[in-house]
Design an enzyme around this catalytic site. Structure first.
Site, PDB file in Angstrom:
ATOM      1  N   PRO A   1      -3.663  20.547 115.186  1.00 25.96           N
ATOM      2  CA  PRO A   1      -3.957  19.643 116.314  1.00 25.96           C
ATOM      3  C   PRO A   1      -3.848  18.199 115.827  1.00 25.96           C
ATOM      4  O   PRO A   1      -4.099  17.919 114.647  1.00 25.96           O
ATOM      5  CB  PRO A   1      -5.404  19.976 116.682  1.00 25.96           C
ATOM      6  CG  PRO A   1      -5.746  21.220 115.962  1.00 25.96           C
ATOM      7  CD  PRO A   1      -4.818  21.367 114.802  1.00 25.96           C
TER       8      PRO A   1
ATOM      9  N   ARG B   1       5.519  11.380 115.523  1.00 23.52           N
ATOM     10  CA  ARG B   1       5.740  10.011 116.015  1.00 23.52           C
ATOM     11  C   ARG B   1       6.590  10.027 117.285  1.00 23.52           C
ATOM     12  O   ARG B   1       6.218   9.435 118.309  1.00 23.52           O
ATOM     13  CB  ARG B   1       6.458   9.180 114.938  1.00 23.52           C
ATOM     14  CG  ARG B   1       5.608   8.858 113.726  1.00 23.52           C
ATOM     15  CD  ARG B   1       6.453   8.192 112.645  1.00 23.52           C
ATOM     16  NE  ARG B   1       7.365   9.146 112.046  1.00 23.52           N
ATOM     17  CZ  ARG B   1       7.258   9.603 110.795  1.00 23.52           C
ATOM     18  NH1 ARG B   1       6.311   9.171 110.000  1.00 23.52           N
ATOM     19  NH2 ARG B   1       8.118  10.488 110.320  1.00 23.52           N
TER      20      ARG B   1
ATOM     21  N   HIS C   1      24.377  13.079 119.419  1.00 22.12           N
ATOM     22  CA  HIS C   1      23.370  12.615 118.445  1.00 22.12           C
ATOM     23  C   HIS C   1      23.219  11.085 118.484  1.00 22.12           C
ATOM     24  O   HIS C   1      23.481  10.399 117.489  1.00 22.12           O
ATOM     25  CB  HIS C   1      23.742  13.086 117.031  1.00 22.12           C
ATOM     26  CG  HIS C   1      22.553  13.133 116.106  1.00 22.12           C
ATOM     27  ND1 HIS C   1      22.469  14.007 115.049  1.00 22.12           N
ATOM     28  CD2 HIS C   1      21.407  12.415 116.068  1.00 22.12           C
ATOM     29  CE1 HIS C   1      21.323  13.812 114.404  1.00 22.12           C
ATOM     30  NE2 HIS C   1      20.665  12.839 115.017  1.00 22.12           N
ATOM     31  N   ILE C   2      22.794  10.591 119.653  1.00 18.74           N
ATOM     32  CA  ILE C   2      22.695   9.135 119.819  1.00 18.74           C
ATOM     33  C   ILE C   2      21.239   8.685 120.042  1.00 18.74           C
ATOM     34  O   ILE C   2      20.997   7.609 120.580  1.00 18.74           O
ATOM     35  CB  ILE C   2      23.579   8.635 120.991  1.00 18.74           C
ATOM     36  CG1 ILE C   2      23.302   9.436 122.283  1.00 18.74           C
ATOM     37  CG2 ILE C   2      25.047   8.690 120.613  1.00 18.74           C
ATOM     38  CD1 ILE C   2      23.988   8.870 123.515  1.00 18.74           C
ATOM     39  N   GLY C   3      20.291   9.536 119.618  1.00 16.85           N
ATOM     40  CA  GLY C   3      18.871   9.222 119.840  1.00 16.85           C
ATOM     41  C   GLY C   3      18.472   7.814 119.430  1.00 16.85           C
ATOM     42  O   GLY C   3      17.801   7.104 120.175  1.00 16.85           O
TER      43      GLY C   3
ATOM     44  N   GLY D   1      14.882  11.696 109.439  1.00 16.27           N
ATOM     45  CA  GLY D   1      15.020  13.087 108.981  1.00 16.27           C
ATOM     46  C   GLY D   1      15.480  13.094 107.529  1.00 16.27           C
ATOM     47  O   GLY D   1      16.252  12.229 107.108  1.00 16.27           O
TER      48      GLY D   1
ATOM     49  N   ARG E   1       1.751  22.499 113.568  1.00 13.60           N
ATOM     50  CA  ARG E   1       0.963  23.192 112.548  1.00 13.60           C
ATOM     51  C   ARG E   1      -0.517  22.881 112.662  1.00 13.60           C
ATOM     52  O   ARG E   1      -1.350  23.683 112.269  1.00 13.60           O
ATOM     53  CB  ARG E   1       1.486  22.835 111.156  1.00 13.60           C
ATOM     54  CG  ARG E   1       2.849  23.472 110.898  1.00 13.60           C
ATOM     55  CD  ARG E   1       3.373  23.081 109.571  1.00 13.60           C
ATOM     56  NE  ARG E   1       3.495  21.638 109.439  1.00 13.60           N
ATOM     57  CZ  ARG E   1       3.866  21.015 108.341  1.00 13.60           C
ATOM     58  NH1 ARG E   1       4.123  21.711 107.262  1.00 13.60           N
ATOM     59  NH2 ARG E   1       3.978  19.699 108.304  1.00 13.60           N
TER      60      ARG E   1
END
Ligand code: NDP
Ligand code: DGY
Length: 354
Positions: free
Chosen positions: A213, A189, A319-321, A110, A211
Site C-alpha cells: 500500500p 510516481r 512510445h511517446i509518453g 526505466g 507490492r
C-alpha cells in the site's frame, strides 16, 4: 569555457582540501576522460557535457539507435556512457567498455535495459531520470485513455474516408470516465500522477494494486486491493508499473479474462513485456475486453503487419509518453549532470542506488 570550468573546480578543491577530487582532476588533465553518447540528444544536455571541460565526448550522431557492433566498438575504454532505453547494456557491452567505465547515465526512468547486478559487481554507478518526466507521461496516458475509450482514431478515420453520413444515435459510442472505477496497476510516481489527473473527470472509485500500500494513495482516495479485485471491478485498467521479473507477462489470458467485457485496458509502462500481446489480441478480438490503448509494444517498433494493428479497438502510439520538448530537454540536462557527477565522483542529482 571548458578550461575555466576545470580551473574553477580545481580551485574549489584546493579551498576545501579535497585531495581525492584534486587527484581526479590532475588525472583528467593528463588523461582526458572519454564519454560515449549513444544517440543525438537535446542540445541542452550536450552543452552541459561540453562546457564541463572534463571529458572528451563522442556521440552516435543519429536519431536511430547505434548498431550493436558499433556500440561494442565505441564503448572501448570509455569512462562514462550516456545511453537510451533501447540500448541493451549487458555483460558484453560492459566487457567491451573495460575497467575505465565508472558511470552509466540513462536518458530514462526505466532501467530494465541495464544489467543491474553486473553494474553493482563492477562498482559502476547509475544515473537515471525519474520525476522530470512524470507529468508528461501522465498527460499522455490520459490522452491515450480518452482517445481509446471515446474511439477518436476511428472517428477521425470516418471523417476522412466519408464514412460520416449523419449524426446517428448508435454510432461510435464509447465509454466515459464520469462515475467509473479506475484501477491503477503500480501507483508509483507516474501512476499517482495519472490518478490525480483522472479524478477530476468524475471517477467514483480509484483502486490500485502493487507490492505494498502507498501512503500517497490518500491524495486520490486510492483503495489498495488485490489484483483480482481490481480487474473484476475496474472500468479502466491502467498499467504504470516498472518491468521486473514479477511484472513480466503479468497481463495474460487469465488477467484479461477477469476484466469486465466493457473495460478499457491502457499500458504506458514498458516495452509491452508486461503484456502478453497474443493474449491481448485474443481478448480484444473475441470481445473479452472492450478496447486497449498502448504506448509501448513488444517489439518496438511494432511490425506494420502485426495483428494488433488490424483491430479498430486497439490504439497504439510509438512510445511517446515523455515526448514534450521541455521534458526531453530536462531529461537531457539531468542525464548530462548525472554523468558528470559520476565522472567527478560527486553526488548525482538522480542516482539509482544499486
Ligand atoms: P516508480 O518506481 O515510481 O513506480 C513503479 C511502480 O511499479 C511502483 O509503484 C511499484 O509498486 C510498481 N510495481 C513494481 N512491482 C510491481 C508488481 N509486481 N505489481 C504491481 N506493481 C508493481 O516508477 P515511475 O512511476 O517513475 O515509472 C514507472 C514505469 O513507467 C517505468 O519503469 C517505465 O517503464 C515506464 N515509463 C514509460 C514511459 C513512456 O514513455 N511510456 C515514460 C516513463 C516511464 P511498489 O512500490 O509497490 O513495488
Ligand atoms: C522511460 O523514461 O523509461 C520512458 O520509457 C521514456 O521516457
Amino acid at each position: 569555457a571548458g578550461a575555466s570550468g576545470l580551473a574553477r573546480r580545481v580551485i574549489e578543491c584546493i579551498r576545501r582540501l579535497d585531495v581525492a577530487h584534486l587527484e581526479l582532476f590532475f588525472f583528467s588533465t593528463k588523461h582526458t576522460m572519454k564519454v560515449f553518447v549513444t544517440r543525438r540528444i537535446p542540445q541542452e544536455g550536450m552543452a552541459i557535457l561540453k562546457q564541463a571541460g572534463i571529458c572528451e565526448v563522442s556521440v552516435w550522431d543519429s536519431d536511430e539507435p547505434v548498431p550493436r557492433s558499433d556500440l561494442l566498438k565505441r564503448v572501448e575504454g570509455v569512462h562514462g556512457l550516456l545511453c537510451m532505453l533501447s540500448d541493451r547494456i549487458d555483460t558484453e557491452v560492459l566487457d567491451a567498455a573495460g575497467p575505465n567505465l565508472k558511470v552509466i547515465s540513462t536518458l530514462s526512468v526505466g532501467f530494465d535495459h541495464l544489467a543491474i547486478d553486473e553494474l553493482r559487481k563492477r562498482g559502476i554507478r547509475l544515473g537515471y531520470t525519474p520525476d522530470v518526466l512524470t507529468d508528461a507521461t501522465a498527460e499522455l496516458t490520459v490522452a491515450l485513455l480518452l482517445a481509446t475509450a471515446r474511439r477518436l482514431p476511428e472517428g477521425i478515420q470516418e471523417v476522412k474516408s466519408g464514412g460520416w453520413s449523419s449524426w446517428k444515435p448508435l454510432w461510435l459510442c464509447g465509454y466515459g470516465l464520469s462515475g467509473s472505477t479506475v484501477g491503477v496497476l503500480g501507483l508509483g510516481r507516474i501512476g499517482l500522477a495519472i490518478a490525480q489527473r483522472l479524478k477530476p473527470f468524475g471517477v467514483k472509485r480509484l483502486l490500485y494494486t502493487g507490492r505494498h500500500p502507498k501512503p500517497h494513495a490518500q491524495e486520490v482516495d486510492g483503495e489498495y486491493v488485490p489484483l483480482d479485485t481490481l480487474l473484476c471491478e475496474s472500468d479502466f485498467v491502467v498499467v504504470s508499473c516498472a518491468l521486473t521479473p514479477d511484472t513480466c507477462g503479468l497481463c495474460d489470458k487469465a488477467f484479461f479474462s477477469k476484466m469486465k467485457t466493457t473495460a478499457v485496458f491502457i499500458n504506458t509502462s514498458r516495452l509491452g513485456a508486461v503484456v502478453n500481446q497474443d493474449d491481448l489480441f485474443e481478448a480484444l478480438s473475441i470481445g473479452q475486453i472492450a478496447a486497449a490503448g498502448l504506448d509501448v509494444t513488444s517489439p518496438e517498433p511494432l511490425p506494420t503487419d502485426h495483428p494488433l494493428l488490424t483491430l479498430t479497438n486497439c490504439v497504439i502510439l510509438p512510445h511517446i509518453g515523455s515526448a514534450t520538448y521541455s521534458t526531453r530537454a530536462t531529461m537531457a540536462k539531468l542525464s548530462a549532470n548525472n554523468l558528470l557527477a559520476g565522472l567527478t565522483r560527486d553526488a548525482m542529482p538522480s542516482e539509482l542506488k544499486l
